[in-house]
Design an enzyme around this catalytic site. Structure first.
Site, short mmCIF file in Angstrom:
data_model
loop_
_atom_site.label_atom_id
_atom_site.label_comp_id
_atom_site.label_asym_id
_atom_site.label_seq_id
_atom_site.Cartn_x
_atom_site.Cartn_y
_atom_site.Cartn_z
N LEU A 139 -90.54 -3.33 -31.06
CA LEU A 139 -89.81 -2.11 -30.70
C LEU A 139 -90.49 -0.99 -31.49
O LEU A 139 -90.94 -1.21 -32.62
CB LEU A 139 -88.34 -2.21 -31.13
CG LEU A 139 -87.47 -3.29 -30.47
CD1 LEU A 139 -86.07 -3.27 -31.07
CD2 LEU A 139 -87.40 -3.09 -28.96
N ASP A 140 -90.53 0.22 -30.92
CA ASP A 140 -91.05 1.37 -31.66
C ASP A 140 -90.23 1.54 -32.94
O ASP A 140 -89.05 1.19 -32.98
CB ASP A 140 -90.91 2.66 -30.85
CG ASP A 140 -91.70 2.63 -29.54
OD1 ASP A 140 -92.61 1.80 -29.43
OD2 ASP A 140 -91.39 3.45 -28.66
N ALA A 141 -90.84 2.15 -33.95
CA ALA A 141 -90.15 2.34 -35.24
C ALA A 141 -88.80 3.03 -35.07
O ALA A 141 -87.82 2.66 -35.73
CB ALA A 141 -91.04 3.13 -36.20
N THR A 143 -86.97 3.14 -32.25
CA THR A 143 -86.11 2.53 -31.23
C THR A 143 -85.31 1.43 -31.93
O THR A 143 -85.89 0.59 -32.62
CB THR A 143 -86.94 1.94 -30.07
OG1 THR A 143 -87.66 3.00 -29.43
CG2 THR A 143 -86.05 1.27 -29.04
#
Length: 309
Positions: A139-141, A143
């Protein structure tokens, strides 16, 4: 000292800017190419060149390619706010908070899921690159939400395959600007790095096939809450696909969201949450499902946009 590469400029690059020519020849981003030129690692016909110089076919190009930076290692320390939703001998499922990357990368100095698990005494699989221990998806940092990490080697290889073969059901909630038309649909558009080389991704012809299914759950005056199912898992996929349909995630300034709406709703990141994950357990074969509620910042923004409507 890195590798020295020497070659004549091909005919097809006649008249190109040097930074663009390097990017095309070596697969660098334009930014990376410009850095090499600025640091004096590029010579054209024996002379140091500027990034805006135009190249001519047959000119002799010499480039010193520095060795890749050493892969960062995870810092084993507990991550405040990262909850373990489930754990057994093979997998650990976490509810990832904002501002935490999946694993260390060059340039990221913040907390990571791998480091947080190791710091709290959890074992993770050692397959794969050292800095990506146990990581089977990311997951993106910024998100938040559900993420599974492999603890055993068998879980690592089977989960990697399940994500690759798209047998994992990944559901996200996204608050996007405006109202997608149709209210339920599929975005099927290839994604690759944005040509600017600034870290963004974009819909690019010849990119990796990327498919996003969305369904409007609730429509507000200024925005819509979507239930999103990812078929593929490209970097920034939902953010890129929603921006490409002119409905960026609220607060996602990197992809063109309205900063005034974000400020009004008190959102300081993209409104995007990994709400659930379903897959066959890599060892027992049983179908398991894990869910995560909206964290406070997203829940508050949702209440505000609802109240405005």
């Amino acid at each position: 000292m890195g590798d020295v590469r020497s070659l004549p400029v091909p005919d097809g690059l006649e008249g190109e800017r040097l930074d663009a020519a390097l990017a095309r020849l070596f697969g660098f981003s334009r930014t990376r190419a410009a850095e090499l030129i600025t640091s004096g690692d590029v010579q054209l016909d024996g002379a140091t060149a500027a990034k805006s110089d135009r190249v001519h076919a047959g000119a002799w190009l010499e480039v010193v390619i520095p060795p890749p930076p050493a892969a960062p290692v995870p810092v084993a320390e507990p991550v405040p706010g990262m909850r373990v939703l489930y754990e057994d001998d093979d997998i650990v499922v976490v509810d990832k908070p904002i501002g935490v990357a999946a694993h260390p990368t060059v340039g990221w100095t913040g907390p990571t899921v791998v480091g947080g698990l190791l710091g709290a005494g959890h074992r993770v699989a050692t397959s794969g690159a050292a800095e990506r221990q146990g990581i089977v998806h990311r997951l993106d940092a910024n998100t938040t939400g559900v993420m599974v990490v492999a603890k055993s080697e068998v879980a690592y290889s089977r989960l990697k395959r399940a994500f690759k073969e798209r047998t994992v059901d990944k559901r996200y909630h996204a608050l996007v600007q405006g109202h997608p038309d149709p209210l339920r649909g599929t975005v099927d558009a290839p994604i690759d790095r944005h040509p600017s080389g600034d870290g963004r991704f974009a819909v690019v012809a010849g990119g990796k096939p990327s498919v996003t299914h969305y369904d409007t759950v609730e429509a507000f005056r200024a925005a819509s809450l979507l239930d999103v199912k990812l078929e593929t898992g490209r970097t920034h996929q939902i953010r890129v696909h929603m921006a490409a349909t002119r409905h960026p995630c609220v607060g996602d300034l990197m992809y063109g969201a309205d900063p005034r709406l974000a400020a009004r709703l008190g959102v300081t990141r993209q409104w995007l949450h990994a709400a659930s994950l379903s897959f066959d357990h890599p060892v027992t074969g049983e179908l398991v499902t894990f869910t995560s509620d909206h964290p406070d910042d997203l829940a508050t923004a949702l209440e505000r946009v609802r109240a405005e409507s």
